[in-house]
Design a protein around this motif. Sequence first.
Motif, PDB file in Angstrom:
ATOM      1  N   CYS A  99       0.826  -1.214   0.000  1.00 50.52           N
ATOM      2  CA  CYS A  99       0.000   0.000   0.000  1.00 50.52           C
ATOM      3  C   CYS A  99       0.866   1.272   0.000  1.00 50.52           C
ATOM      4  O   CYS A  99       1.558   1.556   0.980  1.00 50.52           O
ATOM      5  N   PRO A 100       0.828   2.055  -1.074  1.00 49.33           N
ATOM      6  CA  PRO A 100       1.663   3.256  -1.146  1.00 49.33           C
ATOM      7  C   PRO A 100       1.196   4.363  -0.196  1.00 49.33           C
ATOM      8  O   PRO A 100       1.983   5.235   0.168  1.00 49.33           O
ATOM      9  N   ALA A 101      -0.056   4.318   0.217  1.00 50.46           N
ATOM     10  CA  ALA A 101      -0.605   5.360   1.102  1.00 50.46           C
ATOM     11  C   ALA A 101      -0.533   4.972   2.579  1.00 50.46           C
ATOM     12  O   ALA A 101      -0.950   5.737   3.431  1.00 50.46           O
ATOM     13  N   GLN A 102      -0.017   3.768   2.860  1.00 45.34           N
ATOM     14  CA  GLN A 102       0.024   3.234   4.222  1.00 45.34           C
ATOM     15  C   GLN A 102      -1.354   3.302   4.889  1.00 45.34           C
ATOM     16  O   GLN A 102      -1.490   3.666   6.044  1.00 45.34           O
ATOM     17  N   ALA A 103      -2.364   2.912   4.109  1.00 45.81           N
ATOM     18  CA  ALA A 103      -3.744   2.946   4.595  1.00 45.81           C
ATOM     19  C   ALA A 103      -4.180   1.631   5.232  1.00 45.81           C
ATOM     20  O   ALA A 103      -5.287   1.528   5.732  1.00 45.81           O
ATOM     21  N   LEU A 104      -3.301   0.627   5.206  1.00 49.28           N
ATOM     22  CA  LEU A 104      -3.631  -0.686   5.766  1.00 49.28           C
ATOM     23  C   LEU A 104      -2.674  -1.034   6.888  1.00 49.28           C
ATOM     24  O   LEU A 104      -1.492  -0.691   6.836  1.00 49.28           O
ATOM     25  N   GLU A 105      -3.183  -1.708   7.905  1.00 48.17           N
ATOM     26  CA  GLU A 105      -2.317  -2.203   8.970  1.00 48.17           C
ATOM     27  C   GLU A 105      -2.909  -3.480   9.539  1.00 48.17           C
ATOM     28  O   GLU A 105      -4.097  -3.745   9.397  1.00 48.17           O
ATOM     29  N   ILE A 106      -2.049  -4.266  10.152  1.00 44.75           N
ATOM     30  CA  ILE A 106      -2.466  -5.502  10.795  1.00 44.75           C
ATOM     31  C   ILE A 106      -2.266  -5.323  12.288  1.00 44.75           C
ATOM     32  O   ILE A 106      -1.214  -4.871  12.727  1.00 44.75           O
ATOM     33  N   ARG A 107      -3.254  -5.653  13.072  1.00 47.54           N
ATOM     34  CA  ARG A 107      -3.122  -5.636  14.521  1.00 47.54           C
ATOM     35  C   ARG A 107      -2.445  -6.924  14.952  1.00 47.54           C
ATOM     36  O   ARG A 107      -2.743  -7.995  14.426  1.00 47.54           O
ATOM     37  N   ILE A 108      -1.539  -6.803  15.900  1.00 43.89           N
ATOM     38  CA  ILE A 108      -0.909  -8.002  16.433  1.00 43.89           C
ATOM     39  C   ILE A 108      -1.977  -8.764  17.209  1.00 43.89           C
ATOM     40  O   ILE A 108      -2.714  -8.169  17.996  1.00 43.89           O
ATOM     41  N   PRO A 109      -2.093 -10.076  16.980  1.00 50.93           N
ATOM     42  CA  PRO A 109      -3.133 -10.843  17.677  1.00 50.93           C
ATOM     43  C   PRO A 109      -3.058 -10.671  19.192  1.00 50.93           C
ATOM     44  O   PRO A 109      -1.971 -10.541  19.761  1.00 50.93           O
ATOM     45  N   TYR A 110      -4.197 -10.696  19.816  1.00 47.18           N
ATOM     46  CA  TYR A 110      -4.325 -10.506  21.265  1.00 47.18           C
ATOM     47  C   TYR A 110      -3.377 -11.420  22.036  1.00 47.18           C
ATOM     48  O   TYR A 110      -2.752 -11.012  22.999  1.00 47.18           O
ATOM     49  N   GLN A 111      -3.236 -12.649  21.571  1.00 46.88           N
ATOM     50  CA  GLN A 111      -2.405 -13.616  22.273  1.00 46.88           C
ATOM     51  C   GLN A 111      -0.930 -13.221  22.257  1.00 46.88           C
ATOM     52  O   GLN A 111      -0.165 -13.626  23.109  1.00 46.88           O
ATOM     53  N   LEU A 112      -0.515 -12.417  21.281  1.00 44.47           N
ATOM     54  CA  LEU A 112       0.887 -12.027  21.165  1.00 44.47           C
ATOM     55  C   LEU A 112       1.182 -10.641  21.718  1.00 44.47           C
ATOM     56  O   LEU A 112       2.246 -10.405  22.259  1.00 44.47           O
ATOM     57  N   GLY A 113       0.270  -9.702  21.528  1.00 40.93           N
ATOM     58  CA  GLY A 113       0.638  -8.349  21.891  1.00 40.93           C
ATOM     59  C   GLY A 113      -0.429  -7.507  22.539  1.00 40.93           C
ATOM     60  O   GLY A 113      -0.140  -6.424  23.004  1.00 40.93           O
ATOM     61  N   TYR A 114      -1.652  -7.969  22.567  1.00 43.75           N
ATOM     62  CA  TYR A 114      -2.761  -7.194  23.121  1.00 43.75           C
ATOM     63  C   TYR A 114      -3.002  -5.916  22.311  1.00 43.75           C
ATOM     64  O   TYR A 114      -2.135  -5.405  21.638  1.00 43.75           O
ATOM     65  N   TYR A 115      -4.193  -5.395  22.405  1.00 44.02           N
ATOM     66  CA  TYR A 115      -4.532  -4.123  21.787  1.00 44.02           C
ATOM     67  C   TYR A 115      -3.967  -3.018  22.660  1.00 44.02           C
ATOM     68  O   TYR A 115      -4.050  -3.126  23.874  1.00 44.02           O
ATOM     69  N   PRO A 116      -3.361  -2.004  22.202  1.00 42.25           N
ATOM     70  CA  PRO A 116      -3.224  -1.472  20.847  1.00 42.25           C
ATOM     71  C   PRO A 116      -1.870  -1.751  20.201  1.00 42.25           C
ATOM     72  O   PRO A 116      -1.418  -0.971  19.371  1.00 42.25           O
ATOM     73  N   ALA A 117      -1.176  -2.826  20.594  1.00 42.87           N
ATOM     74  CA  ALA A 117       0.105  -3.152  19.963  1.00 42.87           C
ATOM     75  C   ALA A 117      -0.111  -3.385  18.470  1.00 42.87           C
ATOM     76  O   ALA A 117      -1.144  -3.892  18.051  1.00 42.87           O
ATOM     77  N   LYS A 118       0.870  -2.951  17.658  1.00 40.73           N
ATOM     78  CA  LYS A 118       0.730  -3.164  16.219  1.00 40.73           C
ATOM     79  C   LYS A 118       2.083  -3.292  15.554  1.00 40.73           C
ATOM     80  O   LYS A 118       3.113  -2.918  16.112  1.00 40.73           O
TER      81      LYS A 118
END
Length: 99
Positions: free
Chosen positions: A50-69
């Motif tokens: 994505c050239p606009a950096q409009a997409l991101e993946i959240r790290i799964p809860y089991q690995l990093g909890y929200y709002p880790a990314k």
Amino acid sequence: MPPIIKTPKCTGCGACENICPGDLMVVEEGKALCRSRRDCWDCMSCVKVCPAQALEIRIPYQLGYYPAKLVPEMQGKEIIWTVTDLDGKEEKFTVKVRN
């Protein structure tokens, strides 16, 4: 866990649609959309392209909890990975692309 689409940043260029190996990403009404969220296997191809950096993946809860990314950014022959932990601390790692 499908990508999170930041619609204000999305330009509707179609790069995500063209690269998605599962044919899950589409552009509708000028914005990216994952047509089957449960079928996404987190390959991050769409996020990296994505050239606009409009997409991101959240790290799964089991690995990093929200709002880790984890956010990749393509820079020529390198990917710059930005890791944000629970406290908002960011670290960047640069990895050379092999192909």
